[in-house]
Design an enzyme around this catalytic site. Structure first.
Site, PDB file in Angstrom:
ATOM      1  N   ASP A 271       0.842  -1.201   0.000  1.00  0.00           N
ATOM      2  CA  ASP A 271       0.000   0.000   0.000  1.00  0.00           C
ATOM      3  C   ASP A 271       0.874   1.247   0.000  1.00  0.00           C
ATOM      4  OD1 ASP A 271      -1.933   1.938   0.267  1.00  0.00           O
ATOM      5  OD2 ASP A 271      -2.486   1.409   2.332  1.00  0.00           O
ATOM      6  N   LYS A 278       1.678   7.950   0.373  1.00  0.00           N
ATOM      7  CA  LYS A 278       2.100   8.022   1.772  1.00  0.00           C
ATOM      8  C   LYS A 278       3.480   8.659   1.865  1.00  0.00           C
ATOM      9  CE  LYS A 278      -0.233   3.800   3.370  1.00  0.00           C
ATOM     10  NZ  LYS A 278      -1.059   4.379   4.432  1.00  0.00           N
ATOM     11  N   GLU A 350      -7.988   2.551   0.574  1.00  0.00           N
ATOM     12  CA  GLU A 350      -8.249   1.539  -0.459  1.00  0.00           C
ATOM     13  C   GLU A 350      -8.746   0.221   0.112  1.00  0.00           C
ATOM     14  OE1 GLU A 350      -5.433   1.917   0.987  1.00  0.00           O
ATOM     15  OE2 GLU A 350      -5.005  -0.163   1.455  1.00  0.00           O
ATOM     16  N   ARG A 352     -10.951  -0.470   2.362  1.00  0.00           N
ATOM     17  CA  ARG A 352     -12.417  -0.549   2.471  1.00  0.00           C
ATOM     18  C   ARG A 352     -13.048  -0.807   1.108  1.00  0.00           C
ATOM     19  NH1 ARG A 352     -12.716   5.318   5.119  1.00  0.00           N
ATOM     20  NH2 ARG A 352     -10.717   4.529   5.867  1.00  0.00           N
TER      21      ARG A 352
HETATM   22  N1  BES Z   1      -3.154   0.330   5.258  1.00  0.00           N
HETATM   23  C1  BES Z   1      -3.546   1.580   5.771  1.00  0.00           C
HETATM   24  C2  BES Z   1      -3.827   1.545   7.277  1.00  0.00           C
HETATM   25  C3  BES Z   1      -2.650   1.308   8.179  1.00  0.00           C
HETATM   26  C4  BES Z   1      -1.977   2.375   8.713  1.00  0.00           C
HETATM   27  C5  BES Z   1      -2.280   0.038   8.534  1.00  0.00           C
HETATM   28  C6  BES Z   1      -0.928   2.168   9.575  1.00  0.00           C
HETATM   29  C7  BES Z   1      -1.222  -0.168   9.389  1.00  0.00           C
HETATM   30  C8  BES Z   1      -0.556   0.890   9.920  1.00  0.00           C
HETATM   31  C9  BES Z   1      -4.819   2.078   5.087  1.00  0.00           C
HETATM   32  O1  BES Z   1      -4.998   1.667   3.783  1.00  0.00           O
HETATM   33  C10 BES Z   1      -4.743   3.557   5.090  1.00  0.00           C
HETATM   34  O2  BES Z   1      -3.843   4.100   4.512  1.00  0.00           O
HETATM   35  N2  BES Z   1      -5.687   4.192   5.759  1.00  0.00           N
HETATM   36  C11 BES Z   1      -5.707   5.587   5.854  1.00  0.00           C
HETATM   37  C12 BES Z   1      -7.145   6.002   5.723  1.00  0.00           C
HETATM   38  C13 BES Z   1      -7.347   7.471   5.532  1.00  0.00           C
HETATM   39  C14 BES Z   1      -6.803   7.912   4.196  1.00  0.00           C
HETATM   40  C15 BES Z   1      -8.827   7.746   5.639  1.00  0.00           C
HETATM   41  C16 BES Z   1      -5.154   5.990   7.225  1.00  0.00           C
HETATM   42  O3  BES Z   1      -5.364   5.247   8.189  1.00  0.00           O
HETATM   43  O4  BES Z   1      -4.497   7.002   7.308  1.00  0.00           O
HETATM   44 ZN    ZN Z   2      -4.050   2.933   2.363  1.00  0.00          ZN
HETATM   45 ZN    ZN Z   3      -4.105  -0.153   3.277  1.00  0.00          ZN
END
Ligand code: BES
Ligand code: ZN
Ligand code: ZN
Length: 496
Positions: A271, A278, A350, A352
């Site tokens: 991801d 990110k 992504e 969800r």
């Molecule tokens: N895979 C990440 C969530 C994650 C973050 C897992 C840290 C493990 C450690 C997920 O896809 C994500 O990036 N979520 C975002 C959502 C936001 C954009 C609404 C997040 O948590 O920042």
């Molecule tokens: Zn993500």
């Molecule tokens: Zn993710």
């Protein structure tokens, strides 16, 4: 490490490592099971006799025997007070014994079975210790060109007498089958993202299914399109690696006729965040973003071997989330398999999307229960830290029930709310829903989003973003992927 079960007291204790359980009894130091005290020479009982070793839960100390009898190295492991010894303590005891055996050079270790344990007979205790041993001795060395430290080859769990030894052996095998499922999930989780994309994950699932007697079906991108899974496809479209949708099916030979359980696991093999990319720091950890899918795979592999009477189906939507000329964008509106349209506001939300299509697919089985598992939100890590997974559900009672299953499995989970107020936060002005719910309550709005695709039946969502991988080893395994949720899912398949 090969694990066997033997019965004393005639078994020679000579080994490279002898592991002895000890109970805490306050200021008076530690206590040893009478059956084990009777066969251990006074010389190695020093730390216990002097009270230098107090037997606190998780504590350990070595004693060395100069003449090598019964074993040159003896490890005392504290179980805490006798009356507190439950399944979790026994699993942890096995874990410590496994970890130390794994780090010790030599051929053989002997692990003495504790004779106490709440509502557990020797057979039940053996299962938990064998499970712990298999978990604790896990290492991830697939990618080392030079092997690390040598380790013990054989470990035998010793029962005080041979009564029920045959069932104890069978029971140990069950513990090992379960732990092998966890270790499979860890292997898949730890695999580097260059070697594990959706296609490779599907290959591993196919192999695991064959080994465990599960039915397996892999949907390729054409089949995924035919299912109308526009949400999963949107996530995958920025990557040169195509998506896969993995279906694992445990069909009992004599089914009990109850509706099946369906597990759905998020498997984003890497991801990057996509166009909403990110920051660089910590991005490497996003190889763990398939740990939900890995948990479903590991649980299904164990279920195939343990053969519960109920039908259980595992679904794994798999994709890689990359930026690029073909990537989906913030502002896009996509159509999910359920027919609901989704406004994309952040391509990093992504998981969800992949789950939305997985949850919709789950409906066709008319299940008794749907459980999804996902490293879904950083917000969940902020809320609960790295010690509890978040549990979300459309039924509060069910949610509490699942957290009890999880607690028995040694996988702490905490119930979180999902109500219509949160669902309102993901309503879109231009589509049916949007994939972003604002900064506050991010773990809950993510769950609220999923609830729109989970149907009307019982559904639980487990957010393992904080628990799916750890930065430091613990008693049950090394740093890296933990395989969390496998044990809870298998417990559900056996007892729900
Ligand atoms: N895979 C990440 C969530 C994650 C973050 C897992 C840290 C493990 C450690 C997920 O896809 C994500 O990036 N979520 C975002 C959502 C936001 C954009 C609404 C997040 O948590 O920042
Ligand atoms: Zn993500
Ligand atoms: Zn993710």
């Amino acid at each position: 490490m090969k694990i066997t079960v033997q019965a004393g007291p005639k078994v020679p204790l000579s080994s490279d490592l002898l592991v002895v359980p000890a109970y805490a009894r306050g200021a008076r130091g530690a206590d040893i099971d009478p059956s084990w005290r009777a066969i251990l020479p006074k010389s190695v009982l020093g730390p216990v006799r002097t009270g230098d070793f107090k037997g606190a839960l998780g504590s350990r100390t070595f004693a060395h025997s100069p003449d090598g009898k019964p074993s040159e190295r003896v490890l005392f492991v504290g179980l805490g007070p006798k009356r507190g010894v439950d399944g979790n303590v026994l699993r942890r005891y096995g874990g410590i014994a496994g970890r130390v055996s794994q780090a010790t050079a030599g051929k053989k270790s002997i692990v003495l079975l504790p004779t106490s344990g709440k509502r557990l007979d020797a057979v039940g205790r053996t299962r938990l210790v064998a499970e712990g041993l298999t978990l604790g001795s896990y290492t991830f060395n697939d990618y080392r060109a030079v092997e690390g430290a040598s380790r013990i080859e054989n470990c035998s769990v010793l029962l005080p007498d041979s009564e029920g030894i045959a069932s104890a052996r069978k029971s140990a095998q069950l513990g090992m089958d379960l732990a092998d499922g966890v270790n499979l999930a860890r292997d898949v989780g730890n695999a580097p993202p260059n070697d594990l994309g959706p296609v490779e994950l599907a290959d591993r699932a196919r192999r695991a299914a064959r080994a465990s007697g599960l039915k397996v079906r892999i949907l390729d991108e054409k089949a995924i399109e035919k299912e109308g899974m526009g949400a999963l496809l949107a996530v995958a479209q920025g990557s040169v690696r195509p998506a896969r949708f993995i279906v694992l099916d445990h069909q009992p030979s004599r089914p009990d006729g109850r509706p099946p359980l369906v597990f759905v696991g998020k498997a984003i093999t890497f991801d990057t965040g996509g166009i909403s990319i990110k920051p660089g720091a910590g991005m490497a950890d996003m190889k763990f973003d398939m740990c939900g899918g890995a948990a479903v795979l590991g649980a299904m592999a164990a279920i195939g071997k343990l053969k519960p009477k109920r039908r259980v189906i595992g679904l794994i939507p798999a994709a890689e989330n990359m930026p690029g000329g073909r990537a989906y964008r913030p502002g896009d509106i996509i159509k999910s398999a359920s027919g609901l349209t989704i406004e994309i506001l952040n391509t990093d939300a992504e998981g969800r999307l992949a789950l939305a299509d997985g949850l919709h697919y789950a409906q066709r089985y008319e299940p008794d229960l749907i459980v999804d598992v996902a490293t879904l939100t950083g917000a969940c890590v902020i809320a609960l830290g790295k010690h509890f997974s978040g549990a979300f559900s459309n039924d509060d009672k069910l949610c509490r029930k699942i957290t009890e299953f999880a607690s028995d499995s040694g996988e702490p989970m905490w119930p979180m709310p999902v109500t219509s107020d949160y669902v309102r936060q993901i309503r879109s002005d231009v589509a049916d829903v949007k994939n972003l719910g604002g900064r506050m309550g991010g773990a809950i709005t993510a769950a609220a989003f999923l609830s729109q695709f989970a149907g009307d039946g019982p559904w639980v969502h487990l957010d393992i973003a904080g628990t799916g991988n750890i930065d430091r080893a613990n008693d049950l395994g090394p740093k890296g992927a933990t395989g969390v949720a496998v044990r809870t899912l298998v417990e559900l398949a056996e007892r729900y």
